[in-house]
Design an enzyme around this catalytic site. Sequence first.
Site, mmCIF file in Angstrom:
data_model
loop_
_atom_site.group_PDB
_atom_site.id
_atom_site.type_symbol
_atom_site.label_atom_id
_atom_site.label_comp_id
_atom_site.label_asym_id
_atom_site.label_seq_id
_atom_site.Cartn_x
_atom_site.Cartn_y
_atom_site.Cartn_z
ATOM 1 N N SER A 31 44.810 40.155 31.440
ATOM 2 C CA SER A 31 44.708 38.742 31.055
ATOM 3 C C SER A 31 45.606 37.827 31.884
ATOM 4 O O SER A 31 46.179 36.861 31.374
ATOM 5 C CB SER A 31 44.990 38.567 29.558
ATOM 6 O OG SER A 31 43.987 39.240 28.795
ATOM 7 N N ASN B 27 39.307 41.991 40.395
ATOM 8 C CA ASN B 27 38.416 43.079 39.955
ATOM 9 C C ASN B 27 37.230 42.430 39.237
ATOM 10 O O ASN B 27 37.364 42.011 38.093
ATOM 11 C CB ASN B 27 39.199 44.020 39.022
ATOM 12 C CG ASN B 27 38.327 45.089 38.401
ATOM 13 O OD1 ASN B 27 37.185 45.292 38.806
ATOM 14 N ND2 ASN B 27 38.875 45.792 37.413
ATOM 15 N N GLU C 140 39.313 51.487 32.234
ATOM 16 C CA GLU C 140 37.904 51.614 31.816
ATOM 17 C C GLU C 140 37.291 52.898 32.393
ATOM 18 O O GLU C 140 36.440 53.525 31.752
ATOM 19 C CB GLU C 140 37.129 50.361 32.245
ATOM 20 C CG GLU C 140 37.511 49.159 31.382
ATOM 21 C CD GLU C 140 37.449 47.813 32.074
ATOM 22 O OE1 GLU C 140 36.772 47.690 33.117
ATOM 23 O OE2 GLU C 140 38.100 46.881 31.566
ATOM 24 N N HIS D 68 41.298 52.993 36.914
ATOM 25 C CA HIS D 68 41.305 51.850 35.990
ATOM 26 C C HIS D 68 41.118 52.371 34.563
ATOM 27 O O HIS D 68 40.404 53.359 34.347
ATOM 28 C CB HIS D 68 40.178 50.874 36.362
ATOM 29 C CG HIS D 68 40.273 49.599 35.594
ATOM 30 N ND1 HIS D 68 39.811 49.492 34.302
ATOM 31 C CD2 HIS D 68 40.797 48.396 35.908
ATOM 32 C CE1 HIS D 68 40.049 48.265 33.858
ATOM 33 N NE2 HIS D 68 40.643 47.578 34.820
ATOM 34 N N GLU E 109 48.724 48.084 33.932
ATOM 35 C CA GLU E 109 47.830 47.293 33.089
ATOM 36 C C GLU E 109 47.882 47.815 31.651
ATOM 37 O O GLU E 109 47.206 48.815 31.329
ATOM 38 C CB GLU E 109 46.395 47.391 33.604
ATOM 39 C CG GLU E 109 46.210 46.865 35.007
ATOM 40 C CD GLU E 109 44.757 46.481 35.257
ATOM 41 O OE1 GLU E 109 44.490 45.314 35.531
ATOM 42 O OE2 GLU E 109 43.884 47.366 35.151
ATOM 43 N N LYS F 41 34.586 43.760 38.217
ATOM 44 C CA LYS F 41 33.945 44.683 37.264
ATOM 45 C C LYS F 41 32.413 44.638 37.428
ATOM 46 O O LYS F 41 31.919 44.441 38.539
ATOM 47 C CB LYS F 41 34.397 44.365 35.840
ATOM 48 C CG LYS F 41 35.928 44.360 35.725
ATOM 49 C CD LYS F 41 36.446 44.402 34.321
ATOM 50 C CE LYS F 41 37.962 44.377 34.357
ATOM 51 N NZ LYS F 41 38.566 44.493 33.032
ATOM 52 N N GLY G 196 41.392 42.026 29.159
ATOM 53 C CA GLY G 196 40.215 41.317 28.649
ATOM 54 C C GLY G 196 40.377 40.800 27.229
ATOM 55 O O GLY G 196 39.397 40.406 26.595
HETATM 56 P P1 PGA Z 1 41.507 41.029 32.728
HETATM 57 O O1 PGA Z 1 41.228 42.432 33.428
HETATM 58 O O2 PGA Z 1 42.283 40.184 33.726
HETATM 59 O O3 PGA Z 1 40.167 40.465 32.423
HETATM 60 O O4 PGA Z 1 42.331 41.303 31.517
HETATM 61 C C1 PGA Z 1 42.178 43.063 34.244
HETATM 62 C C2 PGA Z 1 41.652 44.385 34.721
HETATM 63 O O5 PGA Z 1 41.002 45.093 33.942
HETATM 64 O O6 PGA Z 1 41.868 44.788 35.882
#
Ligand code: PGA
Length: 270
Positions: A231, A28, A116, A114, A186, A30, A192
Amino acid sequence: MHVLSKAGTICRLFAVGAFVRDSLIAGNWKMNGTRSSAAALARGLAAAVSGSVRCDVVICPPLVFLQEVAECLAGSDVALGAQNVDHRTEGAVTGEVTAGMVKEFGCSYVLVGHSERRSLFHESDEVVAEKALAVLASEMTPIVCVGETLAQRQAGVTSRVIGDQVRAVMAAMTPVAFAGCIIAYEPIWAIGTGETATPEMAQAVHSDIRCMIAEQDAETAQGIRILYGGSVKADNASGLLAQSDIDGALVGGASLKQDEFVAICEAAGV
Ligand code: PGA
């Protein structure tokens, strides 16, 4: 075995079963990169992954780079995905795109719900379910993201929160349609942040999700792929992917670094 669901008996049977699900590693990207950096990364991944990795791989670039990335991936073993679509099929919805539109660019997967999107754009469980349906209607695979906040985990309501998120999608469609989805667990506190759920913590929730699904449809519960995200990096991927109910990873930050992402794909292919 950690089982919070009333389908615990069924879940224990799964634990000793030998059901094999193909791993999927999803990147992803983003809202990162430029047109040229996206093309360079896609080209590099196409070359590095093709023929050598024994898992399914998909990358989800920003929408405006889909065309460019699709060209770079042509003929490779890396599939293309979108990070979001609207649930409607057309009309006066300024700034959004339909599932049919991203399908035209060669997408075969779409991230749905997601965290976000849920937090920044206020997507409800119901809208997430409608988006999953729209993706399926365009013959692509929705990767439905679920996860709890830190406060929810600390309050001991993880299972209920995840259950509501998963059941909203199940309730919106037939069992056959739901079997065409992928779930990505997640934990929001791990996205993140560099904080990862331990393999045991992640496995416990994945097992729980499979149990919730089994309450409605045992066969789908066995076959559905449940990815872990939050992460994931080259150095923690093997431990997570070794868990019996973790069928792959949804990778954010580390998917922007070619070597790191390829190493995660290799960890899934062993
Ligand atoms: P990250 O993000 O690996 O940077 O923690 C995962 C995601 O949001 O899909």
